[in-house]
Design an enzyme around this catalytic site. Sequence first.
Site, short mmCIF file in Angstrom:
data_model
loop_
_atom_site.label_atom_id
_atom_site.label_comp_id
_atom_site.label_asym_id
_atom_site.label_seq_id
_atom_site.Cartn_x
_atom_site.Cartn_y
_atom_site.Cartn_z
N ASP A 72 0.92 -1.19 0.03
CA ASP A 72 0.03 0.11 0.16
C ASP A 72 0.93 1.25 -0.08
O ASP A 72 2.26 1.37 0.07
CB ASP A 72 -1.02 -0.07 1.14
CG ASP A 72 -0.30 -0.41 2.49
OD1 ASP A 72 1.05 -0.26 2.65
OD2 ASP A 72 -1.12 -1.04 3.48
N ASP A 141 -7.80 -4.37 14.38
CA ASP A 141 -8.99 -5.01 13.95
C ASP A 141 -9.08 -5.68 13.06
O ASP A 141 -10.03 -5.97 12.29
CB ASP A 141 -9.76 -3.43 13.48
CG ASP A 141 -9.15 -2.89 12.25
OD1 ASP A 141 -8.14 -3.27 11.76
OD2 ASP A 141 -9.68 -1.51 11.79
N HIS A 143 -7.30 -6.05 10.23
CA HIS A 143 -7.20 -5.46 8.72
C HIS A 143 -5.93 -5.80 8.11
O HIS A 143 -5.04 -5.82 8.89
CB HIS A 143 -7.38 -4.01 8.35
CG HIS A 143 -6.63 -3.11 8.87
ND1 HIS A 143 -6.59 -2.51 9.88
CD2 HIS A 143 -5.58 -2.66 8.30
CE1 HIS A 143 -5.62 -1.75 10.18
NE2 HIS A 143 -4.74 -1.90 9.14
N GLU A 148 -9.88 -2.42 5.27
CA GLU A 148 -10.41 -2.18 6.55
C GLU A 148 -11.72 -3.17 6.60
O GLU A 148 -12.25 -3.83 5.88
CB GLU A 148 -10.79 -0.71 6.56
CG GLU A 148 -9.76 0.29 6.34
CD GLU A 148 -8.97 0.61 7.46
OE1 GLU A 148 -8.75 -0.45 8.19
OE2 GLU A 148 -8.34 1.74 7.44
#
Length: 278
Positions: A72, A141, A143, A148
């Site tokens: 990314d 979380d 991801h 996400e």
Amino acid sequence: MRLVILDDYDKVSLWAAKYIRNKINEFNPGPEKFFVLGLPTGSTPLGTYKKLIEFYKSGALSFKYVKTFNMDEYVNLPRDHPESYHSFMWENLFKHIDIDPKNAHILDGNAEDVIKECQSFEDKIKEAGGVNLFVGGIGPDGHIAFNEPGSSLVSRTRVKTLAQDTILANARFFDNDLSQVPRQALTVGVGTVMDAEEVMILITGAHKSYALHKAIEGGVSHMWTVSAFQQHPKTIFICDEDATLELKVRTVKYFKGLMEIHNKLVEERVPTAQLTES
């Protein structure tokens, strides 16, 4: 699916680096056969990168015939900004090894047409023959990359708006000034990573223990995108003791019982090229 449980972060970093070293050396890359490696950013892989640099400097590993694809990059953050992922990769890995700069692929968050940039990235992966080993880390979380919670589990490289939790977590890299944290990023999709021949996920720290529980013991859910890799034929999760706090005792005992087998995967082997030369 494999789960490798090690004592602490340093041992996770060393084990992961040894595994990557062996995978590259066993592939025996050359001018007509490049090993393709997917790479993450963030604090988790830093220890692994340091060990890979040590292997290179000791002559145990070369990146001359390795192509890399990073997961990314932020949108509209200058490439030379200290917190851009271009800067991160060059400072923490690429400038210390013998990789050809043209073989290090990182998404361009400043591209005039970011949608076209995302498609071009997918095309480059295909042209390289696909990713042999994709290394990733996760957020608390669950991801992976910037996929996400709620992301499609068949998603491809695309523009993604960051969740508030991710923005808060990344604020520490921007002097804790939320206004400086980018709101969007270009990211490979879950489906992009799933296409890799093999996937390695690094998970360390108690703050990621619930995410590891969801990744290993929960069902597959787009709300925990890392859980998708339960369905990959060759996924290896590498974690430290702190990250196992939410796992069932039975789960931990089962995978610890396999460590003798797992440790054979990182035993040092002489590269094929050296065997040929001798």
